[in-house]
Design a protein around this motif. Structure first.
Motif, short mmCIF file in Angstrom:
data_model
loop_
_atom_site.label_atom_id
_atom_site.label_comp_id
_atom_site.label_asym_id
_atom_site.label_seq_id
_atom_site.Cartn_x
_atom_site.Cartn_y
_atom_site.Cartn_z
N GLU A 108 -56.84 77.00 88.77
CA GLU A 108 -56.33 75.63 88.83
C GLU A 108 -56.75 74.94 90.14
N HIS A 109 -56.70 75.70 91.24
CA HIS A 109 -57.10 75.18 92.54
C HIS A 109 -58.53 74.64 92.48
N ALA A 110 -59.44 75.44 91.93
CA ALA A 110 -60.86 75.05 91.88
C ALA A 110 -61.04 73.81 91.00
N VAL A 112 -58.96 71.32 90.43
CA VAL A 112 -58.53 70.08 91.08
C VAL A 112 -59.38 69.79 92.31
N ARG A 113 -59.70 70.83 93.10
CA ARG A 113 -60.49 70.62 94.31
C ARG A 113 -61.84 69.96 93.97
N ARG A 114 -62.43 70.43 92.83
CA ARG A 114 -63.74 69.87 92.42
C ARG A 114 -63.69 68.36 92.26
N GLU A 253 -53.77 63.77 110.60
CA GLU A 253 -52.92 64.53 111.52
C GLU A 253 -53.72 65.59 112.31
N THR A 254 -54.49 66.39 111.57
CA THR A 254 -55.22 67.49 112.21
C THR A 254 -56.28 66.97 113.19
N THR A 255 -57.09 66.03 112.72
CA THR A 255 -58.19 65.56 113.56
C THR A 255 -57.65 64.82 114.78
N GLY A 302 -50.06 79.48 111.41
CA GLY A 302 -50.51 80.52 110.50
C GLY A 302 -50.62 80.03 109.08
N GLN A 303 -51.66 80.50 108.38
CA GLN A 303 -51.79 80.18 106.97
C GLN A 303 -50.85 81.11 106.19
N ARG A 304 -50.18 80.53 105.23
CA ARG A 304 -49.10 81.27 104.54
C ARG A 304 -49.53 81.74 103.15
N ARG A 305 -49.19 82.98 102.84
CA ARG A 305 -49.53 83.57 101.55
C ARG A 305 -48.40 84.50 101.09
N VAL A 306 -48.41 84.87 99.79
CA VAL A 306 -47.51 85.91 99.31
C VAL A 306 -48.33 86.88 98.45
N VAL A 360 -61.49 80.74 100.03
CA VAL A 360 -61.01 79.91 98.91
C VAL A 360 -60.45 78.56 99.36
N HIS A 361 -59.60 78.57 100.37
CA HIS A 361 -58.93 77.33 100.78
C HIS A 361 -59.52 76.75 102.06
N GLN A 362 -60.75 77.16 102.37
CA GLN A 362 -61.36 76.65 103.61
C GLN A 362 -61.36 75.13 103.57
N CYS A 363 -61.13 74.55 104.74
CA CYS A 363 -60.89 73.10 104.85
C CYS A 363 -61.93 72.25 104.12
N LEU A 364 -61.44 71.42 103.23
CA LEU A 364 -62.32 70.51 102.48
C LEU A 364 -62.91 69.44 103.40
C1 HEM Z 1 -60.02 69.28 113.09
C2 HEM Z 1 -59.45 68.92 111.98
C3 HEM Z 1 -58.99 69.86 110.89
C4 HEM Z 1 -58.53 71.15 110.97
C5 HEM Z 1 -58.40 72.02 112.23
C6 HEM Z 1 -58.21 71.58 109.62
C7 HEM Z 1 -57.74 72.84 109.27
C8 HEM Z 1 -57.55 73.29 107.99
C9 HEM Z 1 -57.18 74.64 107.62
C10 HEM Z 1 -56.90 75.77 108.62
C11 HEM Z 1 -57.11 74.73 106.26
C12 HEM Z 1 -56.85 75.98 105.43
C13 HEM Z 1 -55.45 76.11 104.92
C14 HEM Z 1 -55.19 77.45 104.23
O1 HEM Z 1 -56.07 78.32 104.16
O2 HEM Z 1 -54.07 77.65 103.78
C15 HEM Z 1 -57.43 73.39 105.77
C16 HEM Z 1 -57.45 73.05 104.43
C17 HEM Z 1 -57.64 71.74 104.00
N1 HEM Z 1 -58.01 70.65 104.75
FE1 HEM Z 1 -58.33 70.60 106.73
N2 HEM Z 1 -58.45 70.53 108.76
C18 HEM Z 1 -58.94 69.47 109.50
C19 HEM Z 1 -59.33 68.24 109.01
C20 HEM Z 1 -59.26 67.84 107.72
C21 HEM Z 1 -59.67 66.55 107.22
C22 HEM Z 1 -60.30 65.42 108.04
C23 HEM Z 1 -59.42 66.54 105.90
C24 HEM Z 1 -59.74 65.39 104.97
C25 HEM Z 1 -59.08 64.84 104.14
C26 HEM Z 1 -58.84 67.85 105.54
C27 HEM Z 1 -58.44 68.26 104.27
C28 HEM Z 1 -58.09 69.53 103.92
C29 HEM Z 1 -57.77 69.95 102.57
C30 HEM Z 1 -57.74 69.03 101.36
C31 HEM Z 1 -57.48 71.33 102.61
C32 HEM Z 1 -57.11 72.23 101.44
C33 HEM Z 1 -58.31 72.98 100.95
C34 HEM Z 1 -58.01 73.92 99.79
O3 HEM Z 1 -56.88 74.37 99.61
O4 HEM Z 1 -58.96 74.20 99.02
N3 HEM Z 1 -58.77 68.60 106.68
N4 HEM Z 1 -57.70 72.54 106.83
#
Ligand code: HEM
Length: 414
Positions: A108-110, A112-114, A253-255, A302-306, A360-364
């Motif tokens: 399901e993740h793949a 929606v992510r696509r 938020e992250t950036t 920390g990234q959370r899993r079960v 799998v969940h590396q940042c999109l």
């Molecule tokens: C420096 C900035 C950023 C950092 C450090 C960061 C970090 C992360 C990390 C650590 C995850 C993995 C979560 C996990 O494994 O549970 C993640 C996933 C994700 N990030 Fe980022 N992120 C950043 C910027 C962004 C931006 C600009 C976007 C754009 C919209 C974004 C969208 C996402 C999305 C949608 C996921 C989920 C991916 C998935 O589950 O397949 N992030 N991010």
């Protein structure tokens, strides 16, 4: 099977289980918490205690982290028993709203992510470089024309990524005060369930309205695409709003935190700042961004899993139903992979860091985050070579209470 496969593996006696998250050292705001680094060297897979008394596993070694990130026997579904929630508010939010793909497992993740990957491909993001450069220069022009000292978070770190993600999604930037204030609640670990529910509810209503408006007047943006998918029956209205919420929140938020905390780290390391300021080589700036991502690892809770089945990590059996926490900072500060990890060295090859997670969940959004950071670090110090802190380091408010680390304010002058 015995629980402990090797003598190195470790399960603390109940009252010795350390609390998580752990405090950082006051005199070392960029370093991971010392207690977490101690566990990394002494008990790399060990139990920690969360706010609700539960005791998930903290997996701190680089190799174990990478293995678990790719292991489908671990789930990201926060509705499963044993999932290690960051707070009561997070737990409550997931119980009320079906999750977005960050919290879905494959397939399901793949699926929606696509639907949302295309705008984040390296080629599409690279095409945004001139626009993001212009936006950055405009914010710096406005800052230079205004009074000093100024709060860099308000002047540049927050508005830039916010404006960029608004353009991509097709959300009016004029509404930024509304969605920034509500998003802040979402990443506060100490928000109450009621606060978090109210903020998320308002954001979902807002995004649903935006999606309905796009159905009537489609444009060349991501919300219009998502709105079209609701009409085609690929997504429900709620799923589309949740996707918008995920992208809007994670997009700024992250950036924003990487910009502000990264600028502060550069100001504290003038020799490293000089490398970035004085180079004409974009590869040098790109390398510095990777090192800063490694050094700061701002997603610090920390990234959370079960576990869905018994899994072995670092000689320890993690049983089905056990929670798992993977803190990127300890792997990114492992000397075997990054020699002298406590040294900020913009010339090192830090590309194998896990600040964006792995597999799998590396940042999109990583290509977009990289682009914004390269432009900001590569522009700010060149345009404002005398930039400096306008408050003592010990007076800077750090975001110890957030799921993303950073600073609430960064007073600077020049
Ligand atoms: C420096 C900035 C950023 C950092 C450090 C960061 C970090 C992360 C990390 C650590 C995850 C993995 C979560 C996990 O494994 O549970 C993640 C996933 C994700 N990030 Fe980022 N992120 C950043 C910027 C962004 C931006 C600009 C976007 C754009 C919209 C974004 C969208 C996402 C999305 C949608 C996921 C989920 C991916 C998935 O589950 O397949 N992030 N991010």
């Amino acid at each position: 099977m015995s629980d402990t496969l090797t003598p190195a593996a470790h399960e603390e006696t109940d009252d010795a289980v350390p609390e998580f998250p752990m405090p950082r050292a006051a005199d070392c705001p960029f370093a991971p918490p010392p207690e977490m680094m101690r566990l990394h060297s002494e008990h790399p897979v060990s139990r920690v205690r969360l706010w609700d008394g539960s005791t998930p596993w903290l997996v701190t070694r680089y190799a174990d982290q990478r293995a678990l990130y790719g292991d489908h026997r671990l789930s990201v579904d926060p509705r499963l028993p044993g999932f290690p929630h960051a707070s009561a508010a997070f737990q409550d939010a997931f119980a009320k709203n079906p999750p977005s793909f960050l919290n879905m497992d494959d397939p399901e993740h793949a699926r929606v992510r696509r639907m949302v990957t295309a705008p984040f491909t390296i080629k599409r993001v690279e095409a945004m470089r001139p626009t993001v450069q212009r936006m950055t220069d405009d914010f710096i022009d406005t800052m230079l024309a205004g009074p000093r000292p100024v709060d860099l978070v308000e002047a540049l770190a927050l508005p830039l990524p916010s404006l960029v993600i608004c353009e991509l999604l097709g959300v009016p930037y004029d509404d930024h005060e509304f969605f920034q204030s509500r998003s802040k609640v979402g990443v506060r670990r100490d928000a109450t369930p009621a606060e978090s529910r109210a903020a998320t509810g308002e954001l979902l209503t807002y995004l649903d309205e935006q999606l309905q408006a796009k159905l009537a007047h489609p444009a060349d943006d991501m919300l219009s695409d998502l709105a079209g998918r609701t009409r085609a029956g690929e997504l429900t209205r709620h799923e589309a709003a949740m996707l918008g919420l995920l992208l809007l929140g994670s997009g700024h938020e992250t950036t924003a935190n990487m910009i502000a905390l990264g600028v502060l780290a550069f100001l504290e390391h003038p020799d490293q700042l000089a490398v970035v300021r004085d180079t004409d080589d974009p590869q040098v700036v790109a390398g510095a961004v990777e090192e800063m991502l490694r050094y700061l690892t701002v997603v610090h809770n920390g990234q959370r899993r079960v576990a869905l089945a018994d899994v072995e990590a670092g000689g320890q059996v993690i049983h089905a139903g056990d929670g798992v926490i993977i803190p990127g900072a300890t792997g990114n500060w492992e000397a075997g992979h990054f020699p002298e990890p406590d040294r900020l060295g913009v010339g090192r090859d830090a590309r194998r860091h896990m600040a964006f997670g792995f597999r799998v969940h590396q940042c999109l959004g990583q290509p977009l985050a990289r682009l914004e950071l390269q432009i900001v670090y590569g522009t700010l110090f060149r345009r404002v070579p005398t930039l400096r802190r306008a408050a003592d380091l010990n007076r800077i408010p750090f975001k110890n209470d957030g799921v993303v680390y950073g600073v609430y304010e960064l007073p600077v002058t020049w």
